[in-house]
Design a protein around this motif. Structure first.
Motif, short mmCIF file in Angstrom:
data_model
loop_
_atom_site.label_atom_id
_atom_site.label_comp_id
_atom_site.label_asym_id
_atom_site.label_seq_id
_atom_site.Cartn_x
_atom_site.Cartn_y
_atom_site.Cartn_z
N MET A 79 10.97 -46.44 -8.29
CA MET A 79 10.81 -47.28 -7.23
C MET A 79 12.15 -48.46 -7.26
N PRO A 80 12.87 -48.54 -6.53
CA PRO A 80 13.99 -49.68 -6.58
C PRO A 80 13.54 -50.79 -6.56
N VAL A 81 14.16 -51.93 -7.51
CA VAL A 81 13.64 -53.21 -7.56
C VAL A 81 14.49 -53.97 -6.50
N ARG A 82 13.55 -54.85 -5.58
CA ARG A 82 14.18 -55.48 -4.70
C ARG A 82 14.98 -56.62 -4.98
N THR A 83 16.26 -56.97 -4.26
CA THR A 83 17.01 -57.92 -4.80
C THR A 83 16.99 -58.62 -3.38
N TRP A 84 17.07 -60.03 -3.41
CA TRP A 84 17.28 -60.93 -2.51
C TRP A 84 18.90 -61.50 -2.56
N ASP A 85 19.44 -61.77 -1.32
CA ASP A 85 20.80 -62.49 -1.53
C ASP A 85 20.66 -63.81 -2.00
N VAL A 86 19.49 -64.64 -1.60
CA VAL A 86 19.48 -65.95 -2.35
C VAL A 86 17.96 -65.97 -2.40
N ILE A 87 17.67 -66.74 -3.74
CA ILE A 87 16.20 -67.42 -4.13
C ILE A 87 16.41 -68.68 -4.11
N VAL A 88 15.56 -69.51 -3.43
CA VAL A 88 15.62 -70.95 -3.54
C VAL A 88 14.48 -71.44 -4.38
N VAL A 89 14.73 -72.23 -5.34
CA VAL A 89 13.63 -72.75 -6.10
C VAL A 89 13.40 -73.92 -5.75
N GLY A 90 11.90 -74.02 -5.19
CA GLY A 90 11.34 -75.32 -4.47
C GLY A 90 11.38 -75.39 -3.15
N GLY A 91 10.39 -75.59 -2.45
CA GLY A 91 10.39 -75.52 -0.94
C GLY A 91 10.45 -77.00 -0.45
N GLY A 92 11.03 -77.87 -1.11
CA GLY A 92 11.33 -79.10 -0.46
C GLY A 92 12.09 -79.29 0.83
N HIS A 93 11.83 -80.30 1.45
CA HIS A 93 12.73 -80.15 2.62
C HIS A 93 14.15 -79.91 2.59
N ASN A 94 14.78 -80.15 1.72
CA ASN A 94 16.07 -79.67 1.54
C ASN A 94 16.35 -78.17 1.45
N GLY A 95 15.37 -77.60 0.51
CA GLY A 95 15.62 -76.26 0.33
C GLY A 95 15.15 -75.54 1.46
N LEU A 96 14.18 -76.10 2.16
CA LEU A 96 13.82 -75.50 3.58
C LEU A 96 15.00 -75.48 4.47
N VAL A 97 15.72 -76.40 4.55
CA VAL A 97 16.83 -76.72 5.33
C VAL A 97 17.98 -75.43 4.79
N LEU A 98 18.23 -75.51 3.60
CA LEU A 98 19.14 -74.41 3.04
C LEU A 98 18.71 -73.17 3.66
N ALA A 99 17.59 -72.72 3.27
CA ALA A 99 17.05 -71.29 3.39
C ALA A 99 16.97 -70.99 5.09
N ALA A 100 16.90 -71.87 6.03
CA ALA A 100 16.95 -71.79 7.24
C ALA A 100 18.50 -71.56 7.68
N TYR A 101 19.68 -72.24 7.41
CA TYR A 101 20.72 -72.11 7.67
C TYR A 101 21.17 -70.75 6.89
N LEU A 102 20.91 -70.44 5.86
CA LEU A 102 21.29 -69.03 5.13
C LEU A 102 20.83 -67.91 5.90
N ALA A 103 19.42 -68.02 6.31
CA ALA A 103 18.97 -66.80 6.89
C ALA A 103 19.39 -66.75 8.24
N ARG A 104 19.85 -67.87 9.00
CA ARG A 104 20.26 -67.94 10.28
C ARG A 104 21.87 -66.84 10.17
N ALA A 105 22.40 -67.07 9.26
CA ALA A 105 23.56 -66.29 8.77
C ALA A 105 23.59 -64.99 8.48
N GLY A 106 22.34 -64.31 8.33
CA GLY A 106 22.30 -63.02 8.00
C GLY A 106 21.81 -62.91 6.67
N GLU A 107 21.57 -63.87 5.43
CA GLU A 107 21.29 -63.73 4.08
C GLU A 107 19.60 -63.44 4.21
N ARG A 108 19.29 -62.53 3.24
CA ARG A 108 17.93 -62.42 2.97
C ARG A 108 17.51 -63.31 1.88
#
Length: 538
Positions: free
Chosen positions: A1-30
């Motif tokens: 079974m292939p190992v799943r690879t994300w485009d970006v892993i964010v370490v820490g769910g503080g508000h800045n990490g969440l902002v980064l995740a939201a913008y990257l996801a909106r741009a199509g990043e996994r």
């Protein structure tokens, strides 16, 4: 079974990490966000510390959060609501007088005139100058700092553009330089004569800082706190309805809606580095998760020396990471109350909320009071006469406390991380008692109204929220650690010495406070690197 690879892993769910995740996801990043605690938000959280009390455990007011992010992520649709505080500041004084300040300039002048007529006359000019300087400096909050030591044409062009912006300040240029580099006391002494007014304004210069108002660099922290807005009104602060965690939850909802995944109770043990580049993370339980890029919401020292390790760093970068200044002197005390404080300065005040309860209550009667409080801390002693900033969100937001009860956030200066004698296990409650006694002098009966309290000394803030040294800004906001020097020279563009690894927390420009700007800027740089097909290698 292939190992799943994300485009970006964010370490820490503080508000800045969440902002980064939201913008990257909106741009199509996994995107996958990994948060060690049982809830997202980092220090921007709401916790039911006592039944029915929704406590903003660490961060407690909002103003600096960027309106661009609110619009882009449609945070209102996800439950984000700011409740404006008006008036915004109340300072009771030992002689029985008081000072009430808010967004109404004419009302402020009438209040200040009770202390000094010349100061009341100068207040509009002072605020107008800050506004002009803010218009020039505020755009830099959402810009990547240029590298002043680089000869690359792009960096030189950005430096030239910044210089042109400051040239447009004209006669305000020298004042802008002093605000960026000088001491708050020098600035305030030049404008005003009333000690009480200066002390009230100076609390913004020292909050969260290991500095007194006479320390160079505090003028910027003073200015940093007036650049925010609520509903377009500059310098106004508000409460997030439901507590500060409601903001983090709204950002998380926007990130999930864009396709990001968020896992809580997922502590990252280390960042995988192979062939000089970040390739994913290893969780505390040994699970390996792979990604093309990694972004860390932790501070620079924790990220580079703790999660990466010196073996993967150039010696100079490791040395710089070791010497980042995290000195801080703040204690957060959360208090459940059976009734509102009644102030001696307002004779005849009843049990119903008044204007003095809506904003920040300052116990900081003079500039020398602030200086003496810091002198104690420098000697390794929690301030014998502490500086208090107290807020009562339950007066404005009826959702955070049971009916008939109230909630107080007490942010206190100064308390050293390391004590000259004893330990925080012993001193924690003693210091809280001293803080209550300080407020009791102005509001007799306050201590008797306390139902419960939670005391977070600097080591507690470090342990619970990962804030090195208890520093709420992920690194001191002093001149050697601002703008192109933040978090350290040569790495102010959100990239790190390790390829594919980025920083997105308050350790980066523009620094601490619930702004979201650090995550916003880091997302822009990561998307810029994606368009180049590969990240820049250091």
């Amino acid at each position: 079974m292939p190992v799943r690879t994300w485009d970006v892993i964010v370490v820490g769910g503080g508000h800045n990490g969440l902002v980064l995740a939201a913008y990257l996801a909106r741009a199509g990043e996994r995107v996958l966000v990994l948060e060690a605690r049982d809830r997202v938000g980092g220090a921007c959280v709401t916790e039911e510390t006592w039944p029915g009390f929704k406590v903003s455990t660490a961060a407690y007011v909002v103003s600096l959060f960027r309106p661009e992010i609110v619009r882009d992520l449609e945070l209102a649709r996800h439950g984000y609501q700011v409740l404006r505080r008006d008036p915004s500041s109340f300072t009771p004084l030992p002689d029985g007088r008081s000072l009430l300040l808010g967004p109404d300039l004419a009302a402020n002048q009438r209040e200040v005139a009770k202390l000094s007529a010349p100061d009341a006359a100068r207040l509009p000019e002072y605020e107008a100058q800050l506004e002009r300087i803010a218009r020039a400096i505020e755009p830099t909050l959402l810009e990547t700092p240029p590298d002043p030591f680089s000869r690359r044409p792009r960096e030189l062009l950005r430096l030239a553009r910044m210089g042109a912006r400051f040239l447009r300040l004209g006669k305000d240029g020298p004042a802008a330089v002093e605000i960026l580099t000088g001491a708050a006391r020098d600035v305030l002494d030049r404008w005003f004569e009333s000690d009480a007014l200066k002390a009230t304004l100076a609390t913004d210069a020292i909050i969260g800082a290991w500095a007194s108002p006479s320390t160079p660099g505090t003028a910027y922290v003073l200015f940093h706190h007036v650049m925010g807005e609520v509903d377009g009104a500059r310098g106004v602060w508000g409460y997030v309805r439901g507590g500060m965690g409601a903001l983090s939850e709204a950002i998380a909802a926007a990130a999930r809606a864009a396709g990001a995944e968020i896992q809580t109770n997922a502590r990252v043990e280390r960042i995988l580095v192979r062939d000089g580049a970040a390739r994913g993370v290893v969780l505390a339980d040994g699970t390996e998760l792979l990604a093309r890029r990694v972004a860390s919401n932790a501070d620079a020292t924790r990220t580079l020396l703790g999660l990466v390790g010196e073996a993967h760093l150039p010696p100079e970068a490791a040395a710089r990471a070791r010497h980042i200044d995290y000195a801080s002197g703040s204690v957060k005390i959360n208090v459940a109350l059976s009734s509102l404080p009644r102030f001696r300065a307002l004779q005849g005040g009843g049990d119903r909320p008044g204007p003095e309860h809506r904003g920040t209550i300052h116990v900081a009667p003079s500039m020398d009071y602030l200086e003496r409080a810091f002198d104690d801390a420098r000697a390794g002693i929690p301030s014998r006469a502490p500086v208090l900033e107290c807020t009562l969100p339950s007066v404005v937001d009826d959702s955070v406390a049971p009916a008939g009860r109230h909630l107080m956030s007490m942010f206190v200066q100064y308390a050293p991380y390391r004590l000259a004698q004893g330990s925080w296990e012993v001193e924690r409650e003693r210091f809280a008692d001293r803080c209550f006694e300080a407020l009791e002098e102005y509001a007799p009966g306050f201590t008797a109204s306390v139902v419960a309290r939670e005391v977070l000394a600097p080591p507690d803030l470090e342990r619970r929220f990962g804030l090195t040294g208890g520093n709420i800004f992920q690194g001191a906001m002093t001149l050697p650690q601002l703008f192109s020097m933040r978090p350290m020279p040569g790495f102010a563009d959100y990239r790190t010495p390790v390829a594919n690894l980025y920083l997105c927390g308050a350790a980066t420009h523009p620094g601490g406070g619930v702004m979201g700007a650090c995550g916003y800027n880091a997302a822009r740089e990561m998307l810029r690197d994606r368009r180049r097909w590969r990240p820049r290698r250091r």
